[in-house]
Design an enzyme around this catalytic site. Sequence first.
Site, PDB file in Angstrom:
ATOM      1  N   GLN A 130      -5.135  -1.308  -7.355  1.00 18.95           N
ATOM      2  CA  GLN A 130      -5.823  -0.506  -6.342  1.00 18.95           C
ATOM      3  C   GLN A 130      -6.515   0.666  -7.000  1.00 18.95           C
ATOM      4  OE1 GLN A 130      -4.073   2.494  -3.198  1.00 18.95           O
ATOM      5  NE2 GLN A 130      -4.031   0.468  -2.247  1.00 18.95           N
ATOM      6  N   SER A 189      -7.198   5.237  -0.100  1.00 23.13           N
ATOM      7  CA  SER A 189      -7.390   3.962  -0.786  1.00 23.13           C
ATOM      8  C   SER A 189      -8.841   3.527  -0.649  1.00 23.13           C
ATOM      9  CB  SER A 189      -6.476   2.892  -0.186  1.00 23.13           C
ATOM     10  OG  SER A 189      -5.115   3.280  -0.260  1.00 23.13           O
ATOM     11  N   ASP A 200       0.820  -1.219   0.000  1.00 20.93           N
ATOM     12  CA  ASP A 200       0.000   0.000   0.000  1.00 20.93           C
ATOM     13  C   ASP A 200       0.849   1.262   0.000  1.00 20.93           C
ATOM     14  OD1 ASP A 200      -2.558   1.265   0.002  1.00 20.93           O
ATOM     15  OD2 ASP A 200      -2.373   1.664   2.125  1.00 20.93           O
TER      16      ASP A 200
END
Length: 291
Positions: free
Chosen positions: A282, A232, A208
């Site tokens: 993502q 996110s 991430d």
Amino acid sequence: MSKGLIDLISILDLEPIEVNLFRGNSPKTSWQRVFGGQVIGQAMMAACRTVEGRLPHSLHCYFILPGDPQVPIIYQVERLRDGKSYATRRVTAIQHGNAIFSIMVSFHSDEESAFNHQDRMPDVPPPEKLTAEEISKQPMFQEVFQRMPDFIRRYYESDRPIELRPVELSRYFGQKIDDGRIHVWIKTAAKLPDDPALHMCALAYASDFSLLDAVMARYGRTLFDKRMMPASLDHAMWFHRPFRADEWLLYAQDSPSAQGGRGLTRGSIFKPDGTLVASVAQEGSIRERRS
């Protein structure tokens, strides 16, 4: 034992509190919300604690609410399937009585296959050429490196759980990356035990970091821009081949689309020998603050 190793081990070492229930804690930081990679790694670890003899091959998750770093996170595991080759777990992260995150993790028993191919690793400088000392020797960085912002200097601190060495350093000073492709070398700050599941959770934690930066690269901006409000929304990851998270891995990232306040990013993670070990996707909310 280094502070980096202690931090990462403690972050991923969940406390079992009941069957299929685990408690995770956040490190003491100045962050206003829980780092998304932490919740991914902890939830994945909770799922791994309920499966024997198999390793994860994929995960798909959604960030529902911001996590409170001052409060423990409860992870509730649902055992959806235990088949001959595959097992499936759903994990919900809970704070203040609300679900803040949800993940599905699929596990697979290793098997032989007639098919085995992968994309080629990008040609970029090795991590040894991207140390603070080596970068400061480059003529274009000799002056600017002395006034480098703190957020970039922190990439080179050794007490972080994850070490990061960006390749395209010029973008932090406003250079646009026309094709939007950026690369970061990553690894845990210290050695981890020889537990493949732990290395997968550690890489999920690290996956991430900086990923939404791929959206900003085309514009000569970064997520550290105070005008930005990044978050996110969802995250998916596939594990392809064995690796160690405590050895350097190249995280190659790009963003094929951005529109309507959202940006889509993709990542491929390679060992230094060119082996593709994982893929990531993502979507994030990319908004500018209103003055």
